[in-house]
Design a protein around this motif. Structure first.
Motif, PDB file in Angstrom:
ATOM      1  N   SER A   1       0.842  -1.196   0.000  1.00 46.65           N
ATOM      2  CA  SER A   1       0.000   0.000   0.000  1.00 46.65           C
ATOM      3  C   SER A   1       0.878   1.247   0.000  1.00 46.65           C
TER       4      SER A   1
ATOM      5  N   LYS B   1      -7.188  -2.038  -6.458  1.00 44.60           N
ATOM      6  CA  LYS B   1      -7.838  -1.567  -5.243  1.00 44.60           C
ATOM      7  C   LYS B   1      -8.509  -2.734  -4.537  1.00 44.60           C
TER       8      LYS B   1
ATOM      9  N   THR C   1      -8.124   0.318   0.151  1.00 42.37           N
ATOM     10  CA  THR C   1      -6.671   0.392   0.000  1.00 42.37           C
ATOM     11  C   THR C   1      -6.250   0.069  -1.427  1.00 42.37           C
TER      12      THR C   1
ATOM     13  N   HIS D   1      -3.291  -1.180  -3.749  1.00 46.82           N
ATOM     14  CA  HIS D   1      -2.051  -1.950  -3.670  1.00 46.82           C
ATOM     15  C   HIS D   1      -1.268  -1.779  -4.967  1.00 46.82           C
TER      16      HIS D   1
END
Length: 126
Positions: free
Chosen positions: A30, A66, A70, A72
């Protein structure tokens, strides 16, 4: 023909190379994880890290996915492989020859009284 400019521009910055190295070690990080890792090496704001990631995305070197809230980030090695094939691979054979010639040049330039450098000693045949 492949436009390599965005990839070369992305690779030109040490922070972006660091981000690629971090993703190579552990993919799917992240922004928060990458921000913390970058700040172990250099002082940078989260916004700055985000800008660098966006440039890597625009060059196709980083892909994002996503999960929930979050985002990534994943390393995409394809553009680097394309550059390797286009710019590095074709020079490999010549580089091997140049390496041998440079080694010979170093040996010839070394005076007989000068001690041999590590890795350049003749092998003991006994």
């Amino acid at each position: 023909m492949l436009d390599d400019d965005p990839v070369f521009k992305a690779l030109a910055d040490p922070v972006r190379r660091l981000l690629l190295d971090l993703l190579f070690v552990q993919d799917g990080r992240s922004l928060g994880e990458l921000d913390a890792a970058v700040n172990e090496h250099t002082e940078m704001t989260r916004f700055g890290v985000s800008k660098h990631l966006r440039q890597l995305e625009n060059a196709g070197l980083v892909l994002t996915r996503k999960r929930g809230r979050t985002k990534h980030h994943y390393l995409n090695p394809v553009p680097i492989q394309q550059i390797h094939q286009r710019w590095i691979g074709k020079y490999t054979e010549r580089a091997g020859i140049a390496s041998v010639l440079l080694g010979m040049k170093e040996q010839l330039e070394q005076s007989p009284d000068e001690p041999k450098r590590p890795g350049h000693e003749p092998k003991d045949e006994s």
